[in-house]
Structure formats: structure tokens, C-alpha cells
Design a protein around this motif. Structure first.
Motif, PDB file in Angstrom:
ATOM      1  N   TRP A  59       0.826  -1.214   0.000  1.00 26.91           N
ATOM      2  CA  TRP A  59       0.000   0.000   0.000  1.00 26.91           C
ATOM      3  C   TRP A  59       0.862   1.266   0.000  1.00 26.91           C
ATOM      4  N   LYS A  60       2.107   1.173  -0.493  1.00 24.50           N
ATOM      5  CA  LYS A  60       3.009   2.318  -0.414  1.00 24.50           C
ATOM      6  C   LYS A  60       2.582   3.468  -1.321  1.00 24.50           C
ATOM      7  N   HIS A  61       1.589   3.233  -2.189  1.00 19.72           N
ATOM      8  CA  HIS A  61       1.040   4.327  -2.996  1.00 19.72           C
ATOM      9  C   HIS A  61       0.154   5.239  -2.164  1.00 19.72           C
ATOM     10  N   LEU A  62      -0.174   4.821  -0.942  1.00 23.26           N
ATOM     11  CA  LEU A  62      -1.015   5.615  -0.053  1.00 23.26           C
ATOM     12  C   LEU A  62      -0.143   6.491   0.846  1.00 23.26           C
ATOM     13  N   PRO A  63      -0.728   7.519   1.460  1.00 29.82           N
ATOM     14  CA  PRO A  63       0.013   8.267   2.478  1.00 29.82           C
ATOM     15  C   PRO A  63       0.464   7.332   3.599  1.00 29.82           C
ATOM     16  N   ALA A  64       1.551   7.701   4.254  1.00 29.37           N
ATOM     17  CA  ALA A  64       2.170   6.805   5.235  1.00 29.37           C
ATOM     18  C   ALA A  64       1.200   6.371   6.336  1.00 29.37           C
ATOM     19  N   ASP A  65       0.380   7.300   6.853  1.00 31.72           N
ATOM     20  CA  ASP A  65      -0.541   6.929   7.939  1.00 31.72           C
ATOM     21  C   ASP A  65      -1.497   5.827   7.499  1.00 31.72           C
ATOM     22  N   GLU A  66      -2.044   5.982   6.282  1.00 33.71           N
ATOM     23  CA  GLU A  66      -2.981   4.976   5.783  1.00 33.71           C
ATOM     24  C   GLU A  66      -2.272   3.655   5.498  1.00 33.71           C
ATOM     25  N   ALA A  67      -1.099   3.729   4.885  1.00 30.29           N
ATOM     26  CA  ALA A  67      -0.358   2.519   4.558  1.00 30.29           C
ATOM     27  C   ALA A  67       0.036   1.766   5.823  1.00 30.29           C
TER      28      ALA A  67
ATOM     29  N   GLY B 149       9.490   4.079   1.318  1.00 30.22           N
ATOM     30  CA  GLY B 149       8.720   5.299   1.429  1.00 30.22           C
ATOM     31  C   GLY B 149       7.318   5.128   0.879  1.00 30.22           C
ATOM     32  N   CYS B 150       6.392   5.842   1.464  1.00 26.87           N
ATOM     33  CA  CYS B 150       5.005   5.827   0.984  1.00 26.87           C
ATOM     34  C   CYS B 150       4.777   7.112   0.177  1.00 26.87           C
ATOM     35  N   ALA B 151       3.532   7.395  -0.138  1.00 30.45           N
ATOM     36  CA  ALA B 151       3.226   8.543  -0.997  1.00 30.45           C
ATOM     37  C   ALA B 151       3.807   9.833  -0.414  1.00 30.45           C
TER      38      ALA B 151
END
Length: 426
Positions: free
Chosen positions: A99-107, A133-135
Motif C-alpha cells: 500500500w506504499k502508494h497511499l500516504p504513510a498513515d494509511e499505509a 517510502g510511501c506517498a
């Protein structure tokens, strides 16, 4: 909680018996069956791992949740007669990668739900990998951020099993390897992890776990993922070079109670695998090398069936896989490069073996079933085995492997497994 079989793995090298353990990273039923049959012969435990992309609370690319995977492995154990208590289930690269395409909190919320599901389903070896890293973040994160996120996941796993009378999980930290799924480029050389970097990673994680109230979980950290200098690309394998890794190996003296976990050990020789174990890389991950061997066997059987029964099928297995992979390039498109001919070669014969993602595809699975059904009960002539499955020829001649289709497929995988189990004896 009951003691974990791997809790004292760092002491294995100081006593008779096993010095390390292979980690079977595959969700293919024939690979898992072959591994169980090999472990039965060796009278030892079996470590089977699923990655965050293969298996997660959303189903992963296998369509299985962690609980589904536990049942799936249990069903194969029942069929082979393998003792369920001797199975160690591991989760690999558990973190926000899917889910790294999502913002870090969501991922990270998704990653936390995933590791809770893994722990609740009885996985007792958990690799915490929050390095990506995430979004909106850099591709690679600093150690401090990675450690904070890993500690959060460890605390979640501990919470998921609190009050249960099961086996306490052990943890693996660090991720000096390509992202799950393999390297994105052809490789010529690799930088071996600097020994001071390995020590610093462990120290930073120790502090982060303590700050997160997960100090008890850190007491069950048994290994760190490092890069010993082994990897494979589409067309080449980088072999283990002991002198280059000597200083990294020596740093284990500062990491009391830990071993190193080596990823991407596929296609190394038995001697190299034995050297890795001797040098403290006691957990040897293998996945694509096993399905590569299985694909070789299935393609050999495909050619045998085409010769014995030329009019029985409308398409060969190889034709079906080519058709499906061209129609659905998502699992290989960004990994393979070159001319149309080069892409065709890589689709089927790359060391990265991204064809493994297509075995569960309904069209491909049906083609495999049709192939094995066509050859069911057929005693395959030794001369055809020599021609198309030469790796198993001597064992067929010696009576160790029956000249039957499924037995030959299992034998191809077992030839790879034998190197790993032998290497882990030291």
C-alpha cells in the motif's frame, strides 16, 4: 507462551546438528509438498514463508489471507503426513509495501492490520520491513523512521496474541535487499552491508522497541536481514564471495543472540550455501529458484506430452502461459526489458521467474491440470526423460524417482531443496 523453535538459532552453530534453516518462500502447492517430503526425509522442522504481496488481509496475489494460508499449508501437511507441529510459518517483508502508494498513515494502518492477521493466524516468524517510502516520501527511509514503524508493528503483533497459549513469535529486522518481487534492473555487482551499519540498525531498533513499550518483543528478535553479496538478475547470478563478506560476518560477535538472514540466495551452489551458513547467514531464503525448477519440469513434461500425444491438446502449456502473460503483463512488464524476442525469452526463462505469478491464473492452472491428467498413469520412457528432464534422469535410472509426471515435477524441486537442507547441516 510456548518456546519458539528458532529462539536460540544463534547457538545452533556451537552444537552438533543443524547450523541453519532454509526458508521456503513459495505459495505453490507442489513446491510446498516437495519441501514437506524433503523435511520428512531429513526429520527436521520446515520453515514456510509468505510475503506481504502474496498473502495479506486483502488476499494478496494468491487470493489468500493469512488464515487461508495456514489452512492451505495444513491441508498439504495432512496429505503428505508431515507433522503440523514441525511447521514454522513466517511472514516476509511485513510492512506497508502493498500500500506504499497511499500516504504513510494509511499505509501503516493497513500494515498493522496485516501483521495482526499474520500473528493471529499462527505465523511465528515475522520479518518487519518498513523501509520503503510511501506517498510523498523518499524511496528509502532513514533507519530511525524505519525502526519506529517496525516497533509499531511488533507491538501490534504482540497485542494480537496476548492471552493466547500459543508459540511466541520471533522477529527479523532490517531489509538490505531489493523490494519484494525482486530487483528491477540487471545486476553486475552488489555492495555488501557495512558491518557498522548492521550493528547500528540493531541498536536503533532496540531503542525504538523500548520506546514503543515492545521491549519484550525485541528480546525475541533473532535475526537481521543484511546483504552478503548474493543476488540474481534476469540472466545472471552473483555468487557468494566469502572474503568480501568476512567483516560483516565478524560483526555478529557484537550482536549477541542474533544471526543474519540472507535473501535472494536462489541459484547459489551448495558449497556457497554451506559457506553462507558457516559464516552466520543461518536463514537462507529461497523462492524463485524453486519455482524455476518446477517450471523447467512442467515445460519438459509439456514437450513429452506433445510428442506422445500430439493431437490431444489444442494448446501446449507453454503456448497458454505465453498468451496469458502477453494479455496480462502486470507482473512482469516493469521488470523485463529489451526487444520483443528478449521479452519473450525473459517471460519464460528469466532467473527472476516472474512466470510464477501466473501459475494460479485460471487459464494457466487449467493447462497444468490438463497436462498432468494427460500424463496420469503414463510410464514415461527413460529416453524422453533424458531428452527433456535430464536433471532427473540419473535418479530415475537408479530407481529413486518413478518415471511419472507428478513425481518428476516434485523431483525437480527436490533437487534444489537438497542443496539447502544439506548446506544447513554445516
Amino acid at each position: 507462551m510456548k518456546p519458539n523453535y528458532l529462539i536460540d538459532i544463534a547457538q545452533w552453530r556451537d552444537r552438533p546438528g543443524l547450523r541453519g534453516i532454509p526458508s521456503i518462500c513459495s505459495a505453490h502447492p507442489l513446491v510446498i509438498e516437495a519441501a514437506m517430503l524433503r523435511a520428512l526425509r531429513e526429520d527436521t522442522h520446515l520453515l514456510i514463508e509468505a510475503t506481504c504481496n502474496q498473502v495479506n488481509q486483502d488476499g494478496g496475489y494468491t487470493g489468500m489471507t493469512p488464515a487461508d494460508f495456514t489452512r492451505f499449508v495444513g491441508e498439504i501437511a495432512a496429505k503428505t503426513g508431515f507433522p503440523i507441529e514441525n511447521i514454522i510459518l513466517g511472514g516476509d517483508h511485513l510492512g506497508p509495501n502493498p500500500w506504499k502508494h497511499l500516504p504513510a498513515d494509511e499505509a501503516m494502518d493497513k500494515a498493522e492490520a496485516m501483521i495482526r492477521a499474520y500473528a493471529a493466524a499462527g505465523f511465528t516468524k515475522l520479518h518487519l520491513d518498513t523501509s520503503m517510502g510511501c506517498a510523498g516520501e523518499p524511496v528509502a527511509l532513514p533507519d530511525a523512521t524505519t525502526a519506529l514503524r517496525a516497533a509499531r508493528l511488533a507491538a501490534a503483533a504482540e497485542d494480537a496474541i496476548r492471552g493466547r497459549n500459543g508459540i511466541a513469535p520471533v522477529y527479523i529486522i532490517g531489509t538490505e535487499v531489493p523490494v519484494p518481487g525482486g530487483a528491477l534492473e540487471e545486476l553486475d555487482t552488489l555492495e555488501v552491508t557495512a558491518p557498522e551499519a548492521a550493528v547500528e540498525t540493531v541498536d536503533i531498533h532496540r531503542q525504538a522497541f523500548s520506546d514503543a513499550g515492545a521491549g519484550e518483543a525485541f528480546s525475541r528478535v533473532v535475526g537481521a536481514v543484511v546483504q552478503p553479496g548474493v543476488e540474481f538478475g534476469n540472466e545472471n547470478v552473483i555468487a557468494y564471495d566469502r572474503p568480501r563478506a568476512a567483516q560483516l560476518s565478524a560483526s555478529l560477535a557484537e550482536l549477541n543472540g542474533l544471526v543474519f538472514e540472507a535473501h535472494s540466495t536462489d541459484y547459489q551452489t551448495q558449497e556457497a550455501l554451506r559457506d553462507l551458513v558457516t559464516d552466520g547467514f543461518a536463514i537462507l531464503k529461497v523462492g524463485p529458484g524453486l519455482t524455476f525448477a518446477l517450471r523447467e519440469a512442467l515445460y519438459g513434461l509439456d514437450q513429452i506430452a506433445a510428442f506422445l500425444f500430439p493431437d490431444a491438446r489444442s494448446k501446449t502449456l507453454a503456448e497458454v502461459t505465453e498468451e496469458v502473460m502477453r494479455e496480462e503483463p502486470g507482473n512482469w512488464g516493469k521488470y523485463y526489458h529489451g526487444s520483443p524476442d528478449a521479452l519473450r525469452l525473459q517471460r519464460h526463462f528469466s532467473y527472476s521467474d516472474r512466470i510464477r505469478y501466473y501459475w494460479p491464473h485460471p487459464k494457466v492452472a487449467t493447462a497444468v491440470e490438463e497436462l498432468l491428467r494427460l500424463l496420469d498413469g503414463v510410464t514415461i520412457p527413460e529416453t524422453l526423460i533424458s531428452q527433456y528432464l535430464s536433471g532427473s534422469y540419473e535418479r530415475v535410472r537408479d530407481g529413486q524417482v518413478p518415471p511419472q509426471a507428478k513425481a518428476l515435477a516434485i523431483a525437480a524441486v527436490d533437487a534444489v531443496l537438497e542443496d539447502y537442507f544439506t548446506a544447513c547441516k554445516g
